[in-house]
Enzyme design. Structure first.
Site, PDB file in Angstrom:
ATOM      1  N   LYS A  22       6.287  -3.369   3.073  1.00 23.51           N
ATOM      2  CA  LYS A  22       7.543  -2.749   3.518  1.00 23.51           C
ATOM      3  C   LYS A  22       7.742  -1.388   2.856  1.00 23.51           C
ATOM      4  O   LYS A  22       8.031  -0.400   3.524  1.00 23.51           O
ATOM      5  CB  LYS A  22       8.712  -3.666   3.170  1.00 23.51           C
ATOM      6  N   ASN A  23       7.616  -1.346   1.533  1.00 23.75           N
ATOM      7  CA  ASN A  23       7.988  -0.104   0.849  1.00 23.75           C
ATOM      8  C   ASN A  23       6.966   1.019   1.051  1.00 23.75           C
ATOM      9  O   ASN A  23       7.278   2.183   0.798  1.00 23.75           O
ATOM     10  CB  ASN A  23       8.285  -0.363  -0.632  1.00 23.75           C
ATOM     11  N   CYS A 117      24.668   0.672  -0.318  1.00 22.53           N
ATOM     12  CA  CYS A 117      23.835  -0.301   0.364  1.00 22.53           C
ATOM     13  C   CYS A 117      24.188  -1.661  -0.202  1.00 22.53           C
ATOM     14  O   CYS A 117      25.063  -1.793  -1.039  1.00 22.53           O
ATOM     15  CB  CYS A 117      22.364   0.006   0.166  1.00 22.53           C
ATOM     16  N   ARG A 122      22.691   4.304  -4.762  1.00 29.11           N
ATOM     17  CA  ARG A 122      21.365   4.721  -5.243  1.00 29.11           C
ATOM     18  C   ARG A 122      21.371   6.200  -5.571  1.00 29.11           C
ATOM     19  O   ARG A 122      21.450   7.030  -4.660  1.00 29.11           O
ATOM     20  CB  ARG A 122      20.302   4.441  -4.192  1.00 29.11           C
ATOM     21  N   ASP A 306      11.524  -6.216  -7.841  1.00 28.79           N
ATOM     22  CA  ASP A 306      11.761  -6.885  -6.560  1.00 28.79           C
ATOM     23  C   ASP A 306      11.350  -8.364  -6.606  1.00 28.79           C
ATOM     24  O   ASP A 306      11.711  -9.131  -5.714  1.00 28.79           O
ATOM     25  CB  ASP A 306      11.018  -6.162  -5.423  1.00 28.79           C
ATOM     26  N   ARG A 398      15.355  -7.823   6.932  1.00 29.29           N
ATOM     27  CA  ARG A 398      15.075  -6.399   6.684  1.00 29.29           C
ATOM     28  C   ARG A 398      13.696  -6.202   6.075  1.00 29.29           C
ATOM     29  O   ARG A 398      13.064  -5.172   6.280  1.00 29.29           O
ATOM     30  CB  ARG A 398      16.103  -5.840   5.690  1.00 29.29           C
TER      31      ARG A 398
HETATM   32  N1  EPU Z   1      17.092   6.671 -10.244  1.00 21.27           N
HETATM   33  C1  EPU Z   1      17.842   7.702 -10.740  1.00 21.27           C
HETATM   34  N2  EPU Z   1      17.822   8.899 -10.077  1.00 21.27           N
HETATM   35  C2  EPU Z   1      17.086   9.101  -8.953  1.00 21.27           C
HETATM   36  C3  EPU Z   1      16.318   8.040  -8.446  1.00 21.27           C
HETATM   37  C4  EPU Z   1      16.348   6.822  -9.116  1.00 21.27           C
HETATM   38  O1  EPU Z   1      18.527   7.563 -11.757  1.00 21.27           O
HETATM   39  O2  EPU Z   1      17.108  10.210  -8.400  1.00 21.27           O
HETATM   40  C5  EPU Z   1      17.099   5.371 -10.955  1.00 21.27           C
HETATM   41  C6  EPU Z   1      17.666   4.240 -10.104  1.00 21.27           C
HETATM   42  O3  EPU Z   1      19.051   4.134 -10.246  1.00 21.27           O
HETATM   43  C7  EPU Z   1      16.929   3.035 -10.652  1.00 21.27           C
HETATM   44  C8  EPU Z   1      15.569   3.598 -11.094  1.00 21.27           C
HETATM   45  O4  EPU Z   1      15.751   5.006 -11.198  1.00 21.27           O
HETATM   46  O5  EPU Z   1      17.591   2.563 -11.788  1.00 21.27           O
HETATM   47  C9  EPU Z   1      14.408   3.321 -10.157  1.00 21.27           C
HETATM   48  O6  EPU Z   1      14.740   3.743  -8.843  1.00 21.27           O
HETATM   49  P1  EPU Z   1      13.612   4.152  -7.778  1.00 21.27           P
HETATM   50  O7  EPU Z   1      13.897   5.526  -7.324  1.00 21.27           O
HETATM   51  O8  EPU Z   1      12.268   3.847  -8.352  1.00 21.27           O
HETATM   52  O9  EPU Z   1      13.913   3.132  -6.624  1.00 21.27           O
HETATM   53  P2  EPU Z   1      13.940   3.429  -5.073  1.00 21.27           P
HETATM   54  O10 EPU Z   1      12.844   4.360  -4.707  1.00 21.27           O
HETATM   55  O11 EPU Z   1      15.314   3.758  -4.622  1.00 21.27           O
HETATM   56  C10 EPU Z   1      12.219   1.581  -4.412  1.00 21.27           C
HETATM   57  C11 EPU Z   1      12.216   0.381  -3.523  1.00 21.27           C
HETATM   58  C12 EPU Z   1      13.051  -0.727  -4.145  1.00 21.27           C
HETATM   59  C13 EPU Z   1      12.500  -1.054  -5.525  1.00 21.27           C
HETATM   60  C14 EPU Z   1      12.438   0.214  -6.389  1.00 21.27           C
HETATM   61  C15 EPU Z   1      11.777  -0.011  -7.733  1.00 21.27           C
HETATM   62  C16 EPU Z   1      12.020   1.376  -1.344  1.00 21.27           C
HETATM   63  C17 EPU Z   1      12.659   1.671  -0.053  1.00 21.27           C
HETATM   64  N3  EPU Z   1      12.764   0.738  -2.224  1.00 21.27           N
HETATM   65  O12 EPU Z   1      13.588   1.997  -4.497  1.00 21.27           O
HETATM   66  O13 EPU Z   1      12.886  -1.844  -3.313  1.00 21.27           O
HETATM   67  O14 EPU Z   1      13.331  -2.003  -6.156  1.00 21.27           O
HETATM   68  O15 EPU Z   1      11.692   1.232  -5.688  1.00 21.27           O
HETATM   69  O16 EPU Z   1      10.490  -0.509  -7.579  1.00 21.27           O
HETATM   70  O17 EPU Z   1      10.861   1.682  -1.558  1.00 21.27           O
HETATM   71  C18 EPU Z   1      13.433  -3.861  -2.281  1.00 21.27           C
HETATM   72  O18 EPU Z   1      12.384  -3.769  -1.642  1.00 21.27           O
HETATM   73  O19 EPU Z   1      14.126  -4.906  -2.297  1.00 21.27           O
HETATM   74  C19 EPU Z   1      13.896  -2.720  -3.062  1.00 21.27           C
HETATM   75  C20 EPU Z   1      15.137  -2.603  -3.508  1.00 21.27           C
END
Ligand code: EPU
Length: 419
Positions: A22-23, A117, A122, A306, A398
């Site tokens: 998915k991701n 969400c 986020r 996750d 989802r």
């Molecule tokens: N963060 C910041 N600033 C940013 C971006 C992130 O402070 O600009 C923080 C977030 O608040 C969090 C941490 O950094 O505490 C990690 O966030 P990350 O950006 O790595 O997460 P994401 O890209 O929003 C993806 C997956 C998530 C998964 C996380 C961590 C997708 C669409 N989502 O989210 O997947 O938990 O990486 O591996 O790729 C899921 O599949 O259920 C899911 C939530």
């Protein structure tokens, strides 16, 4: 609304085939917007988030065709808009990859903010910091993130937090920036490597994906014309491994990359679960004497956040006291109250959940509050005494392809119902 009715107590047995990640898919599909031509993507999972994204690409002018069951063909030659307003993206949790892709294609983008969400707000400060380093002006106005890069140039960017989303978004945006971009402290998840491989197959020049320093030499445009197959879903594979261990079953998980599963495999072995692998499958055999464990979630190669909720079901039933420390998301604990309704003994202390293991959970009506909490409740239902009703299947749909069908094939007693 759709939910699942599960009669617990049946050990899972047989073989399960894991779908595409998915991701990776939710990044690779927007990445196709960067290509002034076509691409063919194989092993695309049939899940809600993918459907929504394909719809958005169509509205932006892409031509999309399903070629076979899990293969799609995307032609982005005629993309005619760099705008993705609220109405277009409202049912998408992470709209932010559209920003990087449209910026890479048009040097500008307007995308509705990835706001509330099921999982809380986020932040995207690291994405924005990176876009600015690549020469963009970024404004947030009326719920839209507006990015405009008159000078779109490579740069050196140090991420203050390890972020999957920011790492991928900056790879997308920098693929067509002039000169060299270096992303330091980048995330290393398997799907980051997969997105880089996709972009490289379409003409980008990205090196170092999978390490914490990624170097991107910008090219004038991506012209596509290639085929890419999405990697297997590490989290879906982990969910089935945990469900097998929880139900004391015996399952071969197929279409999996065992290397991606190492942190989970090591933890299961520590808990006395039998795990065997050969390059293409992982066989899990449960034990009725689950040993206690302490787990801490961290960015890859650490234990994936996750898989925290599904693994928590196991900790609820392990003998003695176990802990789960969440190292990525504050809102990961949305399963705790629901598991307590099923008899689990859990105390929450900040970002640490403490479990006093009980021999068996008992079936109850429960509610999925997000995707992975939902998966955890399904596993809890599979193992509990009696009947469990899991409300809000929409969250689970989802991110898991035909979850109840795959579980049925493994001998579970589960069906979908309007609850
Ligand atoms: N963060 C910041 N600033 C940013 C971006 C992130 O402070 O600009 C923080 C977030 O608040 C969090 C941490 O950094 O505490 C990690 O966030 P990350 O950006 O790595 O997460 P994401 O890209 O929003 C993806 C997956 C998530 C998964 C996380 C961590 C997708 C669409 N989502 O989210 O997947 O938990 O990486 O591996 O790729 C899921 O599949 O259920 C899911 C939530």
């Amino acid at each position: 609304m759709d939910g699942f009715v599960i009669k617990g107590g049946k050990p899972l047995k047989g073989d399960v085939y894991i779908s595409g990640a998915k991701n990776a898919a939710v990044a690779i599909i927007p990445a196709a917007l960067l290509i002034n031509g076509w691409c063919r993507i194989e092993n695309v999972p049939h899940i809600g988030d993918v459907e929504v994204l394909l719809n958005i690409l169509t509205q932006l002018g892409a031509e999309i065709r399903y070629e076979e069951n899990d293969t799609i063909y995307i032609n982005s030659e005629n993309i005619n808009s760099w705008k993705a307003p609220y109405e277009m993206v409202k049912s998408l949790r992470a709209s932010y990859y559209l920003l990087g892709a449209l910026m890479g294609r048009f040097k500008k983008a307007e995308v509705s903010f990835p706001g509330g969400c099921d999982f809380g707000f986020r932040p995207i400060d690291q994405h924005i910091k990176g876009f600015e380093a690549l020469g963009a002006e970024v404004e947030i106005e009326h719920g839209l993130v507006k990015v405009k890069a008159d000078r779109h140039v490579g740069s050196q960017i140090y991420l203050d937090v390890v972020s999957v989303g920011a790492t991928i978004n900056l790879m997308l945006a920098a693929s067509t920036a002039g000169g060299l971009t270096i992303i330091e402290n980048s995330a290393k998840e398997p799907h980051i490597v997969d997105v880089a491989n996709f972009l490289n197959a379409m003409g980008a020049d990205i090196k170092g994906a999978g390490t914490d320093v990624i170097k991107i030499r910008g090219v004038r445009e991506l012209t596509g014309g290639a085929v890419h197959s999405i990697i297997p879903d590490q989290i879906e594979a982990g969910t089935f491994m945990l469900a097998t261990a929880a139900t004391c079953g015996d399952v071969k998980v197929r279409n999996v990359i065992p290397k991606h599963m190492e942190s989970l495999t090591a933890k299961l072995i520590e808990m006395k679960v039998d795990v065997q692998e050969n390059g293409e499958w992982i066989r899990v055999r449960g034990t009725d004497r689950l040993a206690r464990a302490n787990i801490k979630t961290l960015p890859y190669p650490g234990f994936p956040t996750d898989l925290h909720p599904p693994a928590a079901v196991l900790l609820s039933m392990a003998s003695g006291t176990s802990t789960m420390t969440e190292g990525v998301w504050d809102l990961r604990f949305q399963y705790v109250d629901e598991l307590k309704r099923m008899g689990a003994n859990i105390k929450l202390e900040g970002r640490i959940a403490v479990f006093d293991g009980i021999p068996r959970l008992s079936g109850a009506p429960v509610k999925a509050m997000d995707l992975r909490a939902g998966a955890a409740l399904v596993i809890a239902g599979l193992v509990a005494d009696g009947v469990t009703h899991v409300h809000n299947a929409k969250y689970i749909d989802r991110g898991y392809e035909r979850l109840e069908q795959k579980l049925l094939n493994l001998g579970a007693d589960i069906y979908r119902k309007d609850l």
